[in-house]
Design a protein around this motif. Structure first.
Motif, PDB file in Angstrom:
ATOM      1  N   HIS A 165      15.867  35.486  53.962  1.00  0.00           N
ATOM      2  CA  HIS A 165      16.252  36.885  53.723  1.00  0.00           C
ATOM      3  C   HIS A 165      17.152  36.950  52.497  1.00  0.00           C
ATOM      4  CE1 HIS A 165      15.096  36.783  57.937  1.00  0.00           C
ATOM      5  NE2 HIS A 165      14.811  38.064  57.814  1.00  0.00           N
ATOM      6  N   ARG A 166      16.768  37.789  51.532  1.00  0.00           N
ATOM      7  CA  ARG A 166      17.519  37.910  50.280  1.00  0.00           C
ATOM      8  C   ARG A 166      18.030  39.332  50.134  1.00  0.00           C
ATOM      9  NH1 ARG A 166      20.373  34.739  46.867  1.00  0.00           N
ATOM     10  NH2 ARG A 166      20.367  35.595  44.778  1.00  0.00           N
ATOM     11  N   PRO A 167      19.329  39.518  49.841  1.00  0.00           N
ATOM     12  CA  PRO A 167      19.839  40.885  49.690  1.00  0.00           C
ATOM     13  C   PRO A 167      19.223  41.601  48.495  1.00  0.00           C
ATOM     14  CG  PRO A 167      21.531  39.278  49.107  1.00  0.00           C
ATOM     15  CD  PRO A 167      20.367  38.511  49.650  1.00  0.00           C
ATOM     16  N   ILE A 168      18.919  42.884  48.699  1.00  0.00           N
ATOM     17  CA  ILE A 168      18.395  43.764  47.653  1.00  0.00           C
ATOM     18  C   ILE A 168      19.497  44.686  47.150  1.00  0.00           C
ATOM     19  CG2 ILE A 168      16.794  45.659  47.170  1.00  0.00           C
ATOM     20  CD1 ILE A 168      14.963  44.512  49.332  1.00  0.00           C
ATOM     21  N   ALA A 169      20.260  45.245  48.081  1.00  0.00           N
ATOM     22  CA  ALA A 169      21.333  46.183  47.741  1.00  0.00           C
ATOM     23  C   ALA A 169      22.281  46.273  48.929  1.00  0.00           C
ATOM     24  CB  ALA A 169      20.775  47.572  47.415  1.00  0.00           C
ATOM     25  N   ILE A 170      23.478  46.734  48.654  1.00  0.00           N
ATOM     26  CA  ILE A 170      24.444  47.035  49.699  1.00  0.00           C
ATOM     27  C   ILE A 170      24.756  48.518  49.574  1.00  0.00           C
ATOM     28  CG2 ILE A 170      26.786  46.625  50.549  1.00  0.00           C
ATOM     29  CD1 ILE A 170      26.446  43.714  49.674  1.00  0.00           C
ATOM     30  N   VAL A 171      24.730  49.223  50.712  1.00  0.00           N
ATOM     31  CA  VAL A 171      24.871  50.675  50.702  1.00  0.00           C
ATOM     32  C   VAL A 171      26.022  51.088  51.607  1.00  0.00           C
ATOM     33  CG1 VAL A 171      23.716  52.887  51.077  1.00  0.00           C
ATOM     34  CG2 VAL A 171      22.377  50.896  50.354  1.00  0.00           C
ATOM     35  N   ASN A 172      27.026  51.732  51.026  1.00  0.00           N
ATOM     36  CA  ASN A 172      28.089  52.350  51.811  1.00  0.00           C
ATOM     37  C   ASN A 172      27.559  53.682  52.336  1.00  0.00           C
ATOM     38  OD1 ASN A 172      29.876  50.286  51.152  1.00  0.00           O
ATOM     39  ND2 ASN A 172      30.531  51.330  49.289  1.00  0.00           N
ATOM     40  N   ILE A 173      27.849  53.983  53.603  1.00  0.00           N
ATOM     41  CA  ILE A 173      27.318  55.194  54.225  1.00  0.00           C
ATOM     42  C   ILE A 173      28.452  55.920  54.947  1.00  0.00           C
ATOM     43  CG2 ILE A 173      25.660  56.119  55.893  1.00  0.00           C
ATOM     44  CD1 ILE A 173      24.076  53.474  55.534  1.00  0.00           C
ATOM     45  N   GLY A 174      28.499  57.235  54.762  1.00  0.00           N
ATOM     46  CA  GLY A 174      29.494  58.026  55.472  1.00  0.00           C
ATOM     47  C   GLY A 174      29.491  59.469  55.022  1.00  0.00           C
ATOM     48  N   HIS A 175      30.512  60.194  55.441  1.00  0.00           N
ATOM     49  CA  HIS A 175      30.715  61.568  55.004  1.00  0.00           C
ATOM     50  C   HIS A 175      31.574  61.521  53.747  1.00  0.00           C
ATOM     51  CE1 HIS A 175      29.024  63.360  58.673  1.00  0.00           C
ATOM     52  NE2 HIS A 175      29.497  62.265  59.246  1.00  0.00           N
ATOM     53  N   PRO A 176      31.162  62.192  52.678  1.00  0.00           N
ATOM     54  CA  PRO A 176      31.895  62.065  51.416  1.00  0.00           C
ATOM     55  C   PRO A 176      33.286  62.675  51.485  1.00  0.00           C
ATOM     56  CG  PRO A 176      30.255  63.803  51.256  1.00  0.00           C
ATOM     57  CD  PRO A 176      30.038  63.130  52.579  1.00  0.00           C
ATOM     58  N   ALA A 177      34.250  61.984  50.885  1.00  0.00           N
ATOM     59  CA  ALA A 177      35.596  62.536  50.740  1.00  0.00           C
ATOM     60  C   ALA A 177      35.596  63.554  49.606  1.00  0.00           C
ATOM     61  CB  ALA A 177      36.591  61.415  50.454  1.00  0.00           C
ATOM     62  N   GLU A 178      36.698  64.280  49.450  1.00  0.00           N
ATOM     63  CA  GLU A 178      36.774  65.317  48.409  1.00  0.00           C
ATOM     64  C   GLU A 178      36.577  64.745  47.015  1.00  0.00           C
ATOM     65  OE1 GLU A 178      40.055  67.974  48.536  1.00  0.00           O
ATOM     66  OE2 GLU A 178      39.870  68.320  50.692  1.00  0.00           O
ATOM     67  N   ASP A 179      37.034  63.528  46.797  1.00  0.00           N
ATOM     68  CA  ASP A 179      36.926  62.908  45.469  1.00  0.00           C
ATOM     69  C   ASP A 179      35.780  61.898  45.403  1.00  0.00           C
ATOM     70  OD1 ASP A 179      37.954  60.992  47.145  1.00  0.00           O
ATOM     71  OD2 ASP A 179      39.458  60.269  45.734  1.00  0.00           O
TER      72      ASP A 179
END
Length: 197
Positions: A165-179
């Protein structure tokens, strides 16, 4: 009459207003949301309907501590603060799953996937296609995604994956902050991208 079937609000959600998030609120991302994202994007088109994308969800403080030093300096703080981090990886042995999904595929498996370099190239290309759909699925769930390729790929593979298994991308996921968002960068025009022959 619009040339697009998708209504303008959905177009904005998925494309025009969607951007890479760099900071998040502490509102959690539920397992149900992640499951719904998968159930939507699993229909992404790939060659021979292969599904080489594998996802490791990083939630625990211990896993975050293991991941943080593997991220590029500019990606570290936003990664550890995201409610959930998805390591998207290509499974180089994806062909082992094909017969269970598609009984008529053994001939394809033998013809195209018997050589490891062929499988790796196919897994990377089709896994990346699936990763793009994953980002759209995150947006469809009303969440923000922060995809990154700035990390130690060998380190991530050793710490969270294995040799197949080789990483393709890392993705942060959540509700966006104001900035959460930086100013949008320009995009190329239709005339600069398309030609008709």
């Amino acid at each position: 009459m619009s040339p697009l079937a998708l209504d303008p609000a959905a177009q904005d959600l998925l494309f025009r207003e969607a951007r890479t998030a760099n900071s998040f609120t502490d509102e959690p991302v539920t397992d149900e949301q992640i499951q719904a994202i998968h159930d939507l994007v699993k229909w992404a088109p790939t060659a021979f309907n292969q599904q080489p994308l594998r996802v490791v969800l990083v939630r625990s403080p211990e896993a975050r501590e293991r991941l943080a030093p593997l991220m590029a300096d500019g990606n570290r703080a936003k990664t550890v603060s995201a409610p959930v981090i998805a390591i998207l990886a290509a499974d180089y042995e994806f062909h082992e799953e094909l017969p269970a999904q598609f009984p008529a595929v053994p001939q394809v498996k033998d013809m195209f996937f018997s050589e490891r370099p062929v499988r790796e190239a196919s897994a990377t290309l089709n896994g990346t296609l699936q990763a793009a759909y994953f980002l759209i699925g995150v947006r469809a769930a009303g969440l923000a995604a922060g995809p990154m390729t700035g990390y130690d790929a060998d380190g991530v593979q050793k710490e969270f994956l294995d040799a197949d298994h080789r990483p393709i991308a890392i993705v942060n996921i959540g509700h966006p902050a104001e900035d959460a968002y930086r100013p949008r960068s320009p995009r190329m025009s239709f005339e600069d991208v398309y030609q008709t022959v």
